[in-house]
Design an enzyme around this catalytic site. Structure first.
Site, PDB file in Angstrom:
ATOM      1  N   ARG A 124      50.141 116.824  74.407  1.00  0.00           N
ATOM      2  CA  ARG A 124      48.552 117.344  74.275  1.00  0.00           C
ATOM      3  C   ARG A 124      48.498 118.762  74.796  1.00  0.00           C
ATOM      4  NH1 ARG A 124      46.832 112.070  75.938  1.00  0.00           N
ATOM      5  NH2 ARG A 124      46.101 111.113  74.198  1.00  0.00           N
ATOM      6  N   LYS A 175      47.372 132.190  67.227  1.00  0.00           N
ATOM      7  CA  LYS A 175      47.126 131.488  65.886  1.00  0.00           C
ATOM      8  C   LYS A 175      48.502 130.827  65.694  1.00  0.00           C
ATOM      9  CE  LYS A 175      43.564 133.395  62.899  1.00  0.00           C
ATOM     10  NZ  LYS A 175      43.328 134.179  61.665  1.00  0.00           N
ATOM     11  N   GLU A 226      52.341 144.966  57.875  1.00  0.00           N
ATOM     12  CA  GLU A 226      51.101 144.511  58.976  1.00  0.00           C
ATOM     13  C   GLU A 226      50.960 145.735  59.908  1.00  0.00           C
ATOM     14  OE1 GLU A 226      49.330 141.710  59.188  1.00  0.00           O
ATOM     15  OE2 GLU A 226      50.623 139.919  58.609  1.00  0.00           O
ATOM     16  N   LYS A 263      45.420 144.501  68.272  1.00  0.00           N
ATOM     17  CA  LYS A 263      45.105 143.177  67.922  1.00  0.00           C
ATOM     18  C   LYS A 263      44.646 142.618  69.467  1.00  0.00           C
ATOM     19  CE  LYS A 263      46.636 138.843  66.044  1.00  0.00           C
ATOM     20  NZ  LYS A 263      47.396 138.180  65.333  1.00  0.00           N
ATOM     21  N   GLU A 294      37.967 133.725  65.647  1.00  0.00           N
ATOM     22  CA  GLU A 294      37.556 134.244  64.391  1.00  0.00           C
ATOM     23  C   GLU A 294      36.299 133.710  64.081  1.00  0.00           C
ATOM     24  OE1 GLU A 294      40.899 134.537  61.835  1.00  0.00           O
ATOM     25  OE2 GLU A 294      39.801 134.324  60.273  1.00  0.00           O
ATOM     26  N   ARG A 307      37.478 138.925  64.231  1.00  0.00           N
ATOM     27  CA  ARG A 307      39.028 138.820  64.018  1.00  0.00           C
ATOM     28  C   ARG A 307      39.221 138.675  62.726  1.00  0.00           C
ATOM     29  NH1 ARG A 307      43.098 134.831  67.804  1.00  0.00           N
ATOM     30  NH2 ARG A 307      44.788 135.343  66.130  1.00  0.00           N
ATOM     31  N   ASN A 309      42.448 139.766  58.630  1.00  0.00           N
ATOM     32  CA  ASN A 309      42.905 139.237  57.361  1.00  0.00           C
ATOM     33  C   ASN A 309      42.991 140.117  56.219  1.00  0.00           C
ATOM     34  OD1 ASN A 309      43.335 136.755  58.803  1.00  0.00           O
ATOM     35  ND2 ASN A 309      41.218 136.168  58.422  1.00  0.00           N
ATOM     36  N   HIS A 333      44.894 139.459  53.053  1.00  0.00           N
ATOM     37  CA  HIS A 333      45.505 138.219  53.205  1.00  0.00           C
ATOM     38  C   HIS A 333      45.058 137.050  52.269  1.00  0.00           C
ATOM     39  CE1 HIS A 333      47.251 140.024  56.452  1.00  0.00           C
ATOM     40  NE2 HIS A 333      47.819 138.813  57.106  1.00  0.00           N
ATOM     41  N   HIS A 374      48.028 135.580  50.795  1.00  0.00           N
ATOM     42  CA  HIS A 374      48.369 133.890  50.968  1.00  0.00           C
ATOM     43  C   HIS A 374      48.593 133.098  49.626  1.00  0.00           C
ATOM     44  CE1 HIS A 374      46.851 133.853  55.480  1.00  0.00           C
ATOM     45  NE2 HIS A 374      48.334 134.430  55.481  1.00  0.00           N
ATOM     46  N   HIS A 386      55.820 137.164  53.409  1.00  0.00           N
ATOM     47  CA  HIS A 386      54.586 137.279  53.888  1.00  0.00           C
ATOM     48  C   HIS A 386      54.086 138.948  53.849  1.00  0.00           C
ATOM     49  CE1 HIS A 386      50.706 136.517  56.114  1.00  0.00           C
ATOM     50  NE2 HIS A 386      51.103 137.565  56.841  1.00  0.00           N
TER      51      HIS A 386
HETATM   52  P1  NAD Z   1      60.259 134.648  59.776  1.00  0.00           P
HETATM   53  O1  NAD Z   1      60.261 134.351  60.940  1.00  0.00           O
HETATM   54  O2  NAD Z   1      60.647 134.203  58.403  1.00  0.00           O
HETATM   55  O3  NAD Z   1      61.693 135.964  59.973  1.00  0.00           O
HETATM   56  C1  NAD Z   1      62.303 136.691  58.794  1.00  0.00           C
HETATM   57  C2  NAD Z   1      63.653 136.329  58.637  1.00  0.00           C
HETATM   58  O4  NAD Z   1      64.395 137.315  59.528  1.00  0.00           O
HETATM   59  C3  NAD Z   1      64.000 135.141  59.028  1.00  0.00           C
HETATM   60  O5  NAD Z   1      65.301 134.612  58.031  1.00  0.00           O
HETATM   61  C4  NAD Z   1      64.670 134.995  60.331  1.00  0.00           C
HETATM   62  O6  NAD Z   1      65.641 133.977  60.628  1.00  0.00           O
HETATM   63  C5  NAD Z   1      65.380 136.408  60.523  1.00  0.00           C
HETATM   64  N1  NAD Z   1      65.341 137.144  61.668  1.00  0.00           N
HETATM   65  C6  NAD Z   1      64.442 137.263  62.604  1.00  0.00           C
HETATM   66  N2  NAD Z   1      64.503 138.155  63.457  1.00  0.00           N
HETATM   67  C7  NAD Z   1      65.802 138.594  63.294  1.00  0.00           C
HETATM   68  C8  NAD Z   1      66.722 139.470  63.923  1.00  0.00           C
HETATM   69  N3  NAD Z   1      65.924 140.040  65.026  1.00  0.00           N
HETATM   70  N4  NAD Z   1      67.867 139.667  63.262  1.00  0.00           N
HETATM   71  C9  NAD Z   1      68.208 139.277  62.212  1.00  0.00           C
HETATM   72  N5  NAD Z   1      67.330 138.241  61.737  1.00  0.00           N
HETATM   73  C10 NAD Z   1      66.336 137.825  62.024  1.00  0.00           C
HETATM   74  O7  NAD Z   1      59.211 135.793  59.053  1.00  0.00           O
HETATM   75  P2  NAD Z   1      58.426 137.022  59.729  1.00  0.00           P
HETATM   76  O8  NAD Z   1      57.791 137.884  58.785  1.00  0.00           O
HETATM   77  O9  NAD Z   1      58.684 137.249  61.123  1.00  0.00           O
HETATM   78  O10 NAD Z   1      57.018 135.814  59.954  1.00  0.00           O
HETATM   79  C11 NAD Z   1      56.408 135.537  58.913  1.00  0.00           C
HETATM   80  C12 NAD Z   1      55.291 134.301  59.322  1.00  0.00           C
HETATM   81  O11 NAD Z   1      54.621 134.939  60.286  1.00  0.00           O
HETATM   82  C13 NAD Z   1      54.614 133.630  58.281  1.00  0.00           C
HETATM   83  O12 NAD Z   1      54.680 132.345  58.112  1.00  0.00           O
HETATM   84  C14 NAD Z   1      53.144 134.109  58.362  1.00  0.00           C
HETATM   85  O13 NAD Z   1      52.116 133.221  57.704  1.00  0.00           O
HETATM   86  C15 NAD Z   1      53.063 134.444  59.848  1.00  0.00           C
HETATM   87  N6  NAD Z   1      52.074 135.195  60.503  1.00  0.00           N
HETATM   88  C16 NAD Z   1      51.399 134.465  61.530  1.00  0.00           C
HETATM   89  C17 NAD Z   1      50.371 135.381  61.993  1.00  0.00           C
HETATM   90  C18 NAD Z   1      49.545 134.710  63.264  1.00  0.00           C
HETATM   91  O14 NAD Z   1      48.692 135.201  63.652  1.00  0.00           O
HETATM   92  N7  NAD Z   1      50.094 133.740  63.799  1.00  0.00           N
HETATM   93  C19 NAD Z   1      50.193 136.662  61.633  1.00  0.00           C
HETATM   94  C20 NAD Z   1      51.213 137.171  60.651  1.00  0.00           C
HETATM   95  C21 NAD Z   1      51.963 136.226  59.992  1.00  0.00           C
HETATM   96  N1  GLY Z   2      47.103 137.655  61.537  1.00  0.00           N
HETATM   97  C1  GLY Z   2      45.603 137.296  61.706  1.00  0.00           C
HETATM   98  C2  GLY Z   2      45.177 136.763  62.969  1.00  0.00           C
HETATM   99  O1  GLY Z   2      45.543 136.841  64.077  1.00  0.00           O
HETATM  100  O2  GLY Z   2      44.055 136.763  63.233  1.00  0.00           O
END
Ligand code: NAD
Ligand code: GLY
Length: 372
Positions: free
Chosen positions: A125, A147, A189, A231, A241, A245, A249, A252, A256, A269
């Site tokens: 939890r 998030k 972003e 942010k 949101e 907030r 998006n 997005h 998405h 992404h």
């Molecule tokens: P990711 O986590 O898949 O990383 C990208 C690639 O780079 C992966 O293959 C990873 O293994 C590799 N990698 C990571 N760091 C590295 C480093 N320092 N050196 C070498 N390789 C490395 O992708 P991302 O772009 O970081 O994140 C995308 C995700 O984030 C999506 O799922 C998206 O929906 C999510 N997201 C979430 C929010 C939120 O607010 N929670 C906001 C934006 C995006």
């Molecule tokens: N990336 C969208 C949010 O954090 O609200």
């Protein structure tokens, strides 16, 4: 890398936390966690690309500060952001007997951060967690704001929670091993923050993009910190949101849907939301009279950042994409709501856009392309 460490605070009353940004910060992970009064045991969740590069340093730093860490490595990439991986993490946490006072460290990109954060929000939890983002995208966006979640076949991030980390540690040095394509995806972003909130940042990016692409340490630190400030300001005003907030998006809804309908992983992404933001800028011209020259500047900046600016679709793909858009979390009462731009640096949320306009933008004719 010799860069000044910057600190940004996310103001959320008793759930407030700091984001540290700078070079060489991984070595300080243990010491920073020690200030948070967490339990002794912890799990570092990472992926198969990041683990071999950075887990040893993270574990060593935690041990040096008196913690007792275990390492959990999940597959890399968007397809790992699933309930199946969540289940595997729960099983490992339970087998290592992690308890309520234990904490989780998410070491990796947005996939690891969203996944490990969701595991932390739900295991026993809820146990505390710390974000150590290693991609540009995760440092400027996903690690901040709480998030967390995973994808379903039906859509991105459809299962999740708002669950804030206790600390975010952005070690800019980790970006040096990030593949160029991933760095560019993170820029999508970064550019977004300019469009939605800060015209000066947008102009700075227009003028200094080449330097940023060369990972100039000072500029990188300034830009990551500015994005985190924006942010933090937005999340501090609207954590869950209910309104403001939603501006985060921008681009997005279409982005998405692209990720989902082409299969997770085909478009990163950042690439999907690059196309989505350009589409949103065009819709803004049609709906809000956003200036054509501004939409052109936006397209040009994404193009110079090496990001895709358009997508060509068959009519079957178009139908699939529209169907995916209707499953997005931002749909309310069956209506897709968009974030649209009034100016560079100023956007409005909750905008209704006639479906015909979206279909037209995606290069289709209304009659046989509408969703069944
Ligand atoms: P990711 O986590 O898949 O990383 C990208 C690639 O780079 C992966 O293959 C990873 O293994 C590799 N990698 C990571 N760091 C590295 C480093 N320092 N050196 C070498 N390789 C490395 O992708 P991302 O772009 O970081 O994140 C995308 C995700 O984030 C999506 O799922 C998206 O929906 C999510 N997201 C979430 C929010 C939120 O607010 N929670 C906001 C934006 C995006
Ligand atoms: N990336 C969208 C949010 O954090 O609200």
């Amino acid at each position: 890398m010799l860069t000044a460490m910057r600190q940004v605070k996310v103001p959320l009353k008793e759930r407030s936390y700091s984001i540290f940004i700078g070079g060489g910060l991984l070595a300080r992970l243990g010491a920073e966690c020690a200030k948070l009064k967490l339990g002794q045991r912890c799990a570092v969740i990472t992926d198969r690309n990041v683990g071999p590069r950075y887990a040893r340093a993270a574990i060593a730093s935690l041990k040096a500060a008196g913690f007792d860490p275990v390492l959990i490595t999940v597959p890399a990439g968007e397809t790992a952001k699933s309930l199946k991986t969540v289940q595997a993490c729960y099983d490992e946490l339970a087998s290592h007997r992690l308890e309520r006072k234990s904490f989780i460290v998410a070491l990796g990109g947005g996939v690891v951060g969203d996944l490990a954060g969701f595991v932390a929000a739900t295991y026993l939890r809820g146990v505390p967690f710390v974000q150590v983002p290693t991609t540009l995208l995760a440092q400027v966006d996903s690690s901040v704001g709480g998030k967390v979640g995973v994808n379903l076949k039906a859509g991105k991030n459809l299962v999740g929670a708002f669950y804030q980390p206790k600390l975010v540690l952005c070690d800019l040095d980790t970006l040096r091993t990030l593949p160029k394509r991933e760095f560019r995806a993170g820029l999508a972003e970064v550019i977004k923050y300019g469009i939605i909130y800060d015209e000066a940042l947008f102009e700075r990016l227009e003028n200094r993009l080449a330097k940023l692409l060369k990972l100039d340490a000072k500029l990188l630190g300034e830009v990551v910190a500015r994005c985190c400030e924006i942010k933090a300001e937005v999340v501090g005003q609207d954590e869950t949101e209910t309104g403001l907030r939603a501006i985060l998006n921008f681009g997005h809804t279409i982005g998405h849907a692209i990720e989902n309908s082409f299969g997770y992983g085909k478009y990163l992404h950042g690439e999907a939301i690059s196309i989505g933001q350009i589409a949103a800028a065009e819709l803004s011209c049609a709906v809000l009279g956003f200036c054509g020259g501004c939409a052109e500047r936006i397209r040009d900046l994404f193009k110079r950042a090496g990001l895709p600016t358009e997508i060509s679709l068959t009519s079957a793909q178009r139908a699939k994409l529209l169907a995916a858009m209707k499953l997005d979390k931002k749909v309310s009462g069956g209506e897709i709501k968009f974030v649209l731009a009034e100016d560079i640096g100023k956007v409005v949320w909750g905008q209704k856009v006639p479906e015909e306009l979206v279909v037209e933008l995606l290069g289709g004719g209304p009659p046989d392309d509408s969703i069944p």
